[in-house]
Design a protein around this motif. Structure first.
Motif, mmCIF file in Angstrom:
data_model
loop_
_atom_site.group_PDB
_atom_site.id
_atom_site.type_symbol
_atom_site.label_atom_id
_atom_site.label_comp_id
_atom_site.label_asym_id
_atom_site.label_seq_id
_atom_site.Cartn_x
_atom_site.Cartn_y
_atom_site.Cartn_z
ATOM 1 N N ASN A 49 19.288 -4.123 135.996
ATOM 2 C CA ASN A 49 18.565 -3.183 136.486
ATOM 3 C C ASN A 49 17.169 -2.961 135.984
ATOM 4 N N VAL A 72 11.286 0.477 136.334
ATOM 5 C CA VAL A 72 12.972 0.241 136.519
ATOM 6 C C VAL A 72 13.113 -0.511 137.802
ATOM 7 N N ILE A 182 16.517 7.080 128.602
ATOM 8 C CA ILE A 182 17.376 6.845 129.843
ATOM 9 C C ILE A 182 19.040 7.092 129.457
ATOM 10 N N ASP A 240 23.934 -0.863 124.851
ATOM 11 C CA ASP A 240 24.236 -1.047 126.331
ATOM 12 C C ASP A 240 25.133 -2.287 126.535
ATOM 13 N N HIS A 242 27.962 -3.369 127.840
ATOM 14 C CA HIS A 242 29.055 -3.445 128.915
ATOM 15 C C HIS A 242 29.363 -4.923 129.145
ATOM 16 N N PHE A 260 18.181 -1.939 124.704
ATOM 17 C CA PHE A 260 18.515 -0.204 124.401
ATOM 18 C C PHE A 260 18.836 -0.010 122.962
ATOM 19 N N ARG A 368 29.590 7.970 133.887
ATOM 20 C CA ARG A 368 28.113 7.701 134.606
ATOM 21 C C ARG A 368 28.193 6.492 135.463
ATOM 22 N N ARG A 369 29.183 5.776 135.020
ATOM 23 C CA ARG A 369 29.296 4.588 135.893
ATOM 24 C C ARG A 369 29.736 4.833 137.372
ATOM 25 N N ALA A 374 23.556 4.209 137.706
ATOM 26 C CA ALA A 374 23.696 2.762 137.521
ATOM 27 C C ALA A 374 25.353 2.451 137.664
HETATM 28 C C1 SR1 Z 1 17.454 3.015 134.949
HETATM 29 S S1 SR1 Z 1 18.551 1.793 133.771
HETATM 30 C C2 SR1 Z 1 20.071 2.255 134.136
HETATM 31 C C3 SR1 Z 1 21.018 1.407 133.474
HETATM 32 O O1 SR1 Z 1 20.778 0.003 133.103
HETATM 33 C C4 SR1 Z 1 21.151 -0.498 132.030
HETATM 34 O O2 SR1 Z 1 21.938 -1.649 132.168
HETATM 35 C C5 SR1 Z 1 21.427 0.528 131.185
HETATM 36 O O3 SR1 Z 1 22.790 0.579 131.251
HETATM 37 C C6 SR1 Z 1 20.932 1.742 131.853
HETATM 38 O O4 SR1 Z 1 21.773 3.023 131.473
#
Ligand code: SR1
Ligand code: MG
Length: 431
Positions: A49, A72, A182, A240, A242, A260, A368-369, A374
């Motif tokens: 991202n 971003v 973020i 972060d 994941h 992060f 949130r996913r 994101a």
């Molecule tokens: C705006 S960035 C969105 C997401 O991408 C990154 O990998 C992080 O997980 C962040 O929350």
């Protein structure tokens, strides 16, 4: 101390391109050594991202060049973002390399002004998400990730670090404000209201999304977790963790992308990691070639979750007994007094508290996913929304239950609940 980014450094910065990379980085000895003499072949492969990622290949080998962009990438230049995240990634990688040797890519070169890191090219590793979508079993994954979590979380905390070093480090990473911001917004707040950049599978999930956003207890708990994230500088987090931040083969696992990084609660990394495995579990029905075709793979994913937790607990306990040299729970109070049992009790209480926190962070990460900006490829690559929505809905309900019941939910309870929600008929889960 904060990440240095003087106006002069900002002026010197220029994003690389596949055409300019060789000329601009030809003088970097570590890169020349890894790749060999000119000519080089360059590809831009960044699918995250935020950043540019190049693979550079030559006669002697290959290397990765990762460069931060001043915005971003996912959104574009309407969302400016500080280049200092490369500084935090570099500092996090060096600490993780000490705390769990061999688990992060080797750094070959770091250029602060250009916000770029040259690092080891991992081959034939693939991003874990791709393996999970393809249904590939990775025998060493759970053990590697359980060890990584235990070692980095323990060794980056007051259980292990000298107090001056820990406090200086907390101050250093506190400068990672934009990436924390973020996380604070995207993970803990935006999913729970109709925030401008949110999106979800519509209309299939509309009813469930409305019910989550109307759930006042859930919103209170999400903000309680946010307060934990902001105020409990317990250990250095990856921040972060994941399945897009892990690269794996069937015999090696590497953790990448700790930009992060910040000091926060131990349960955050663990909860985020487990959340992503459980979403990958529910996504399997969307990828199954025929009904039931992924059942054995789904069972393997739950075994991974279980083994990560077991390995985490065993390694954390071993470190507690052998390396507890920081300021917390000193031997002066326990072993030296013949009170070893009290130290064991404190260990149990610590692991239980980390687990309770992890269950909360797991829940908000899932939300949130599916509801936020994101999303994850495991779900997004299910093209048919009628097929994707039930997989996402199961995740949403699991997330809600994990947040609300985190004080009592055990590992076996989490796994049982995951399976139970999987058995709820589609029309009921999409109520
Ligand atoms: C705006 S960035 C969105 C997401 O991408 C990154 O990998 C992080 O997980 C962040 O929350
Ligand atoms: Mg990343």
């Amino acid at each position: 101390m904060s990440a240095p980014q003087s106006p002069a450094a900002r002026d010197a910065y220029e994003p690389l391109t596949i055409d300019s990379l060789e000329i601009r980085l030809a003088a970097v000895a570590a890169l020349r050594q890894a790749v060999g003499p000119s000519p080089w072949r360059c590809r831009e492969v960044g699918d995250g991202n935020l950043n540019l990622v190049f693979i550079v290949e030559g006669a002697a080998g290959a290397a990765v060049v990762k460069q931060a962009l001043p915005y971003v990438r996912l959104v574009g230049d309407s969302w400016p973002l500080s280049l200092t995240r490369a500084f935090f990634e570099f500092n996090a990688l060096t600490r993780q390399a000490r705390r769990d040797p061999g688990r992060v890519p080797q750094i070959l070169h770091y250029d602060q002004d250009q916000a770029l890191i040259v690092m080891e090219y991992l081959q034939p590793h693939l991003i874990l998400r791709k393996h999970l979508i393809a249904g590939v079993v990775l025998p060493g994954l759970a053990k590697d990730m359980g060890l990584f979590c235990a070692r980095t979380l323990f060794r980056g905390s007051d259980l292990s670090m000298p107090t001056a070093e820990k406090k200086a480090d907390v101050a250093l990473f506190a400068g990672n404000t934009e990436l924390c911001d973020i996380t604070e917004n995207l993970v803990f707040t935006d999913p729970y209201f109709d925030a401008p950049m949110n999106r979800h599978t519509t209309p299939q999930l509309d009813g469930l999304v409305a019910s989550l956003r109307a759930d006042q207890s859930l919103k209170i708990e999400a903000q309680t977790l946010k307060s934990q994230f902001c105020n409990n500088a317990e250990t250095m987090l990856h921040g972060d963790l994941h399945t897009g931040s892990i690269m794996a083969t069937d015999s090696d696992t590497r953790v990448i992308d700790p930009e992060f990084a910040v000091y926060g609660p131990m349960g955050f990394d663990l909860g985020m990691l487990l959340a992503n495995f459980l979403m990958a579990y529910y996504a399997q029905d969307g990828h199954a070639e025929r009904p039931g075709a992924r059942d054995a793979y789904k069972a393997w994913i739950l075994e991974v979750v279980s083994e990560i937790c077991d390995v985490f607990e065993a390694e954390f306990s071993a470190l507690w007994r052998a390396e507890r040299d920081g300021i917390l729970y000193p031997d002066a109070l326990y072993a030296d007094q013949g009170h070893e049992m009290a130290s064991e009790r404190a260990l149990r209480q610590t692991i239980e508290r980390v687990w309770r926190d992890a269950m909360g962070f797991l829940g908000v990460e899932i939300h949130r996913r599916i509801l936020g900006l994101a999303h994850i490829e495991e779900y997004e690559s299910i093209e048919d929304p009628d097929r994707r929505a039930p997989c996402e809905a199961r995740g949403l309900e699991l997330g809600r239950a994990a947040v609300l019941n985190r004080r009592t939910l055990s590992l076996s309870g989490l796994l049982a609940l995951t399976r139970r929600l999987d058995d709820v008929p589609t029309e009921r889960i999409l109520k």
